[in-house]
Scaffold this motif. Structure first.
Motif, mmCIF file in Angstrom:
data_model
loop_
_atom_site.group_PDB
_atom_site.id
_atom_site.type_symbol
_atom_site.label_atom_id
_atom_site.label_comp_id
_atom_site.label_asym_id
_atom_site.label_seq_id
_atom_site.Cartn_x
_atom_site.Cartn_y
_atom_site.Cartn_z
ATOM 1 N N GLU A 24 0.809 -1.206 0.000
ATOM 2 C CA GLU A 24 0.000 0.000 0.000
ATOM 3 C C GLU A 24 0.848 1.263 0.000
ATOM 4 O OE1 GLU A 24 -2.687 -0.102 3.241
ATOM 5 O OE2 GLU A 24 -3.536 -2.036 2.731
ATOM 6 N N TYR A 25 2.077 1.179 0.521
ATOM 7 C CA TYR A 25 2.904 2.354 0.667
ATOM 8 C C TYR A 25 4.291 2.081 0.101
ATOM 9 C CZ TYR A 25 -0.748 2.895 4.165
ATOM 10 O OH TYR A 25 -1.940 2.946 4.800
ATOM 11 N N ASP A 26 4.955 3.133 -0.276
ATOM 12 C CA ASP A 26 6.300 2.994 -0.813
ATOM 13 C C ASP A 26 7.354 3.306 0.232
ATOM 14 O OD1 ASP A 26 8.205 2.699 -3.049
ATOM 15 O OD2 ASP A 26 8.544 4.833 -2.716
ATOM 16 N N CYS A 27 6.964 3.837 1.373
ATOM 17 C CA CYS A 27 7.966 4.311 2.328
ATOM 18 C C CYS A 27 7.731 3.742 3.713
ATOM 19 C CB CYS A 27 7.968 5.834 2.387
ATOM 20 S SG CYS A 27 6.414 6.582 2.918
ATOM 21 N N GLY A 28 8.800 3.771 4.509
ATOM 22 C CA GLY A 28 8.706 3.406 5.905
ATOM 23 C C GLY A 28 8.492 4.663 6.734
ATOM 24 N N LEU A 29 7.685 4.567 7.773
ATOM 25 C CA LEU A 29 7.370 5.718 8.603
ATOM 26 C C LEU A 29 8.644 6.340 9.164
ATOM 27 C CD1 LEU A 29 4.735 7.098 9.579
ATOM 28 C CD2 LEU A 29 4.954 5.764 11.687
ATOM 29 N N SER A 30 8.793 7.637 9.025
ATOM 30 C CA SER A 30 9.935 8.474 9.414
ATOM 31 C C SER A 30 11.081 8.412 8.416
ATOM 32 C CB SER A 30 10.449 8.162 10.825
ATOM 33 O OG SER A 30 11.364 7.083 10.863
ATOM 34 N N GLY A 101 3.170 5.697 6.565
ATOM 35 C CA GLY A 101 3.763 4.561 5.872
ATOM 36 C C GLY A 101 3.819 3.335 6.754
ATOM 37 N N ILE A 102 4.728 2.438 6.447
ATOM 38 C CA ILE A 102 4.860 1.177 7.162
ATOM 39 C C ILE A 102 5.702 1.394 8.410
ATOM 40 C CG2 ILE A 102 5.627 -1.214 6.973
ATOM 41 C CD1 ILE A 102 5.525 -0.736 3.874
#
Length: 243
Positions: A24-30, A101-102
């Motif tokens: 669902e997302y391309d990035c990791g949180l932060s 994000g993830i």
């Protein structure tokens, strides 16, 4: 009482974020990523890394990673990192923070083998596919053959892979003294032969040179993203802009 309510809200936010599917997302949180200034990334996912204050209650999961590392009152708000823009051969790149994000503690499962990511948050990473680079080390080549095949040849020996010191181009301008972001290496992800998983305009950094890239272009800047291992200068990391 307020403290316990805040902790409960954070735990709920973490559980919701952790259940997000990696696709669902391309990035990791932060995660902090530079984008070509001519490109505006998804504003629901990315926010400019300009040191702004944001509300804790509306960003619980992100707050659990950043705290007041970059500023804020720790009660109502906290600050995003302020990261200097880049000028790469006359093209301006602006840094953004992934705010939706993830949750990164178990990896994002959507990185490119041999590529590096930077995170503004503090977290422990428990993932077969990714590792936080804190110190130089050597990895057994038999276990990471795909990684060995994409890394610069001067980082590969007969028995091992040399995980070096990399001078990442992002520079933090606010918060605690000598603030540094976490650098994560993708050990076993998408194999970057002709294409990589990327977002248009994004800047991506690799420990190896792609053979015949189709959806990215390499940006060569002398002295940028230098690499060393045990005091020996190595071939620089490679910068790619997603097309």
């Amino acid at each position: 009482m307020k403290k316990f309510i805040l902790i409960a809200q954070i735990l709920l936010a973490l559980s919701l974020t952790a259940t997000a599917h990696a696709g669902e997302y391309d990035c990791g949180l932060s995660e902090v990523r530079a984008f070509n200034a001519a490109t505006v990334p998804d504003e629901n996912v990315w926010m400019k890394a300009d040191g702004r204050l944001i509300d804790i209650n509306q960003n619980m999961a992100l707050f659990s990673l950043l705290g007041n590392k970059y500023g804020g009152d720790y009660r109502m708000n906290f600050a995003l990192p302020k990261v200097a823009d880049l000028n790469l051969n006359g093209t301006k790149f602006v840094h953004y923070v992934c705010v939706y994000g993830i949750y990164p503690t178990r990896g994002t499962d959507n990185g490119n083998t041999g590529f590096l990511r930077q995170y503004a948050g503090r977290f422990n990473l428990d993932s077969y596919s990714e590792m936080i680079i804190e110190n130089e080390l050597e990895l057994p080549i038999q276990r990471y053959q795909a990684l060995a095949s994409v890394m610069n040849k001067d980082l590969v020996t007969y028995y091992s892979l040399q995980i070096p010191t990399v001078n990442m181009p992002a520079v933090v301008l606010n918060g605690e003294k000598d603030n540094k972001m976490s650098t994560v290496l993708e050990l076993n992800g998408f194999y970057p032969m002709y294409n990589i998983l990327c977002e248009k305009g994004g800047l991506y950094i690799s420990l190896g040179k792609m053979r015949e890239p189709e959806n990215v272009k390499e940006i060569v800047v002398d002295g940028m993203a230098g690499i060393s291992f045990r005091g020996n200068v190595k071939e620089s990391a490679h910068l790619y802009e997603c097309l």
